[in-house]
Write a protein that holds these residues in place. Structure first.
Motif, PDB file in Angstrom:
ATOM      1  N   ASN A 181     102.338 -29.329 120.797  1.00 18.21           N
ATOM      2  CA  ASN A 181     102.813 -30.360 121.715  1.00 18.21           C
ATOM      3  C   ASN A 181     102.682 -29.904 123.171  1.00 18.21           C
ATOM      4  O   ASN A 181     102.250 -30.658 124.040  1.00 18.21           O
ATOM      5  CB  ASN A 181     104.273 -30.697 121.394  1.00 18.21           C
ATOM      6  N   ASN A 182     103.019 -28.643 123.425  1.00 17.15           N
ATOM      7  CA  ASN A 182     102.896 -28.117 124.781  1.00 17.15           C
ATOM      8  C   ASN A 182     101.441 -27.938 125.193  1.00 17.15           C
ATOM      9  O   ASN A 182     101.111 -27.961 126.380  1.00 17.15           O
ATOM     10  CB  ASN A 182     103.640 -26.785 124.894  1.00 17.15           C
ATOM     11  N   TYR A 183     100.568 -27.764 124.215  1.00 16.11           N
ATOM     12  CA  TYR A 183      99.136 -27.634 124.484  1.00 16.11           C
ATOM     13  C   TYR A 183      98.532 -28.996 124.850  1.00 16.11           C
ATOM     14  O   TYR A 183      97.759 -29.109 125.816  1.00 16.11           O
ATOM     15  CB  TYR A 183      98.435 -27.045 123.260  1.00 16.11           C
ATOM     16  N   TYR A 184      98.881 -30.020 124.089  1.00 16.69           N
ATOM     17  CA  TYR A 184      98.306 -31.343 124.316  1.00 16.69           C
ATOM     18  C   TYR A 184      99.019 -32.130 125.412  1.00 16.69           C
ATOM     19  O   TYR A 184      98.457 -33.061 125.978  1.00 16.69           O
ATOM     20  CB  TYR A 184      98.308 -32.150 123.009  1.00 16.69           C
ATOM     21  N   TYR A 185     100.261 -31.763 125.690  1.00 18.25           N
ATOM     22  CA  TYR A 185     101.022 -32.408 126.764  1.00 18.25           C
ATOM     23  C   TYR A 185     101.541 -31.315 127.703  1.00 18.25           C
ATOM     24  O   TYR A 185     102.725 -31.010 127.713  1.00 18.25           O
ATOM     25  CB  TYR A 185     102.188 -33.216 126.184  1.00 18.25           C
ATOM     26  N   GLY A 213     105.756 -19.498 112.730  1.00  9.86           N
ATOM     27  CA  GLY A 213     105.335 -20.818 113.182  1.00  9.86           C
ATOM     28  C   GLY A 213     104.642 -20.766 114.530  1.00  9.86           C
ATOM     29  O   GLY A 213     103.594 -21.382 114.738  1.00  9.86           O
ATOM     30  N   ILE A 214     105.206 -19.998 115.464  1.00  9.24           N
ATOM     31  CA  ILE A 214     104.584 -19.870 116.785  1.00  9.24           C
ATOM     32  C   ILE A 214     103.198 -19.248 116.669  1.00  9.24           C
ATOM     33  O   ILE A 214     102.226 -19.699 117.297  1.00  9.24           O
ATOM     34  CB  ILE A 214     105.475 -19.023 117.715  1.00  9.24           C
ATOM     35  N   LEU A 215     103.066 -18.205 115.853  1.00 14.30           N
ATOM     36  CA  LEU A 215     101.773 -17.530 115.707  1.00 14.30           C
ATOM     37  C   LEU A 215     100.719 -18.445 115.107  1.00 14.30           C
ATOM     38  O   LEU A 215      99.553 -18.448 115.539  1.00 14.30           O
ATOM     39  CB  LEU A 215     101.930 -16.268 114.850  1.00 14.30           C
ATOM     40  N   VAL A 216     101.115 -19.261 114.121  1.00 11.97           N
ATOM     41  CA  VAL A 216     100.169 -20.211 113.533  1.00 11.97           C
ATOM     42  C   VAL A 216      99.797 -21.282 114.553  1.00 11.97           C
ATOM     43  O   VAL A 216      98.637 -21.692 114.650  1.00 11.97           O
ATOM     44  CB  VAL A 216     100.755 -20.840 112.253  1.00 11.97           C
ATOM     45  N   HIS A 242      94.613 -21.404 120.400  1.00  9.50           N
ATOM     46  CA  HIS A 242      93.810 -20.371 121.045  1.00  9.50           C
ATOM     47  C   HIS A 242      92.950 -19.587 120.059  1.00  9.50           C
ATOM     48  O   HIS A 242      92.367 -18.562 120.425  1.00  9.50           O
ATOM     49  CB  HIS A 242      94.709 -19.395 121.801  1.00  9.50           C
ATOM     50  N   GLY A 243      92.880 -20.021 118.836  1.00 10.21           N
ATOM     51  CA  GLY A 243      92.086 -19.343 117.820  1.00 10.21           C
ATOM     52  C   GLY A 243      91.135 -20.309 117.131  1.00 10.21           C
ATOM     53  O   GLY A 243      90.893 -21.420 117.623  1.00 10.21           O
ATOM     54  N   PRO A 244      90.624 -19.922 115.980  1.00  6.92           N
ATOM     55  CA  PRO A 244      89.598 -20.716 115.311  1.00  6.92           C
ATOM     56  C   PRO A 244      90.134 -21.887 114.483  1.00  6.92           C
ATOM     57  O   PRO A 244      89.361 -22.717 114.036  1.00  6.92           O
ATOM     58  CB  PRO A 244      88.923 -19.692 114.388  1.00  6.92           C
TER      59      PRO A 244
END
Length: 256
Positions: A154-158, A198-201, A207-209
């Motif tokens: 959510n923080n990535y897209y908004y 959850g944060i790591l996933v 930021h990963g594949p």
């Protein structure tokens, strides 16, 4: 690990009130289906919580990997369910609208399983590195790990904005880390490692594949474009409100 018995499931009643206020027709389909699954399994659990929670001992050593499938969708009590589902209502409505239902459904399915794998791996590393067998026995249930991952998305897209974490304004891109620490301090019974997983996933997606893999899967097997902006009409209300950390602190087993 057993669900606490209550004469009246107040948290469940409050959840139904939130859903009624929001309007079922205003909830995107995958978010609604995920909510319904969690509520159904709370009312009709497949097994006792002791037999669905995920841990190193039960998952890795005993090979009961069915727990990966079951643990995210079972909750310790009605308040655990309430806070998680209201948070899902808030995050899911925004993200499903942004990403499209097919990609969001794939995200929920993959995240709910991958977070369990990361959780077991982290607990195993802690048990080995600290020579403490108790980490192998830490058994957790609940949807919060997925919700922490969705918060990262959510923080990535908004992007932009800030979140109030006990009176301190924290930029949204750091809010998940601040809430991870705050929830662990104020509610020790919650699963720090589960939330961290959850944060790591979530970061593995942003930021990963993982984002490329899932979007490619959607493009190959669906006619829906991953970046498609779906729109839902929200009328007569201001939308769901995500529970604050202070509310969560008041009602918190080792749980996601």
């Amino acid at each position: 690990m057993q669900r606490r018995q209550r004469g009246v499931n107040t948290g469940l009643l409050l959840l139904f009130a939130q859903l009624y206020q929001f309007g079922l027709n205003n909830i995107p389909p995958v978010t609604l289906a995920t909510l319904a699954l969690n509520v159904y399994l709370f009312l009709n659990p497949l097994k006792n919580l002791h037999y669905v929670c995920i841990s190193v001992e039960e998952g890795y050593h005993r090979g009961d990997w069915q727990r990966l499938l079951l643990s995210p969708f079972h909750h310790a009590d009605d308040w655990h369910l309430y806070f998680n589902m209201v948070s899902l209502l808030w995050k899911g409505s925004k993200l499903e609208q942004r990403l499209g239902s097919v990609l969001f459904a794939l995200i929920i399915a993959v995240f709910s399983q991958l977070i369990g794998v990361v959780y077991v791996l982290l607990e195993l590393i802690l048990a080995e590195s600290m020579d403490d067998p108790s980490y192998r026995m830490q058994c957790a249930v609940g949807f919060s790990g997925v919700l922490f991952a969705l918060k990262v998305l959510n923080n990535y897209y908004y992007p932009g904005g800030s979140t109030n974490v006990f009176g301190i304004q924290v930029p949204n891109k750091y809010a998940c880390w601040a809430e991870l620490v705050a929830i662990h301090i104020l509610s020790p019974g919650t699963s720090f490692v589960g939330h961290l997983s959850g944060i790591l996933v979530g970061l593995l997606y942003t930021h990963g594949p993982l984002r490329t893999i899932l979007r490619t899967a959607v493009s190959l097997f669906s006619n829906e474009r991953p970046a498609r902006q779906q729109r839902f009409t929200y009328s007569g209300h201001r939308g769901p409100r995500e529970p604050s950390l202070e509310e969560i602190r008041r009602r918190r087993l080792n749980r996601f």
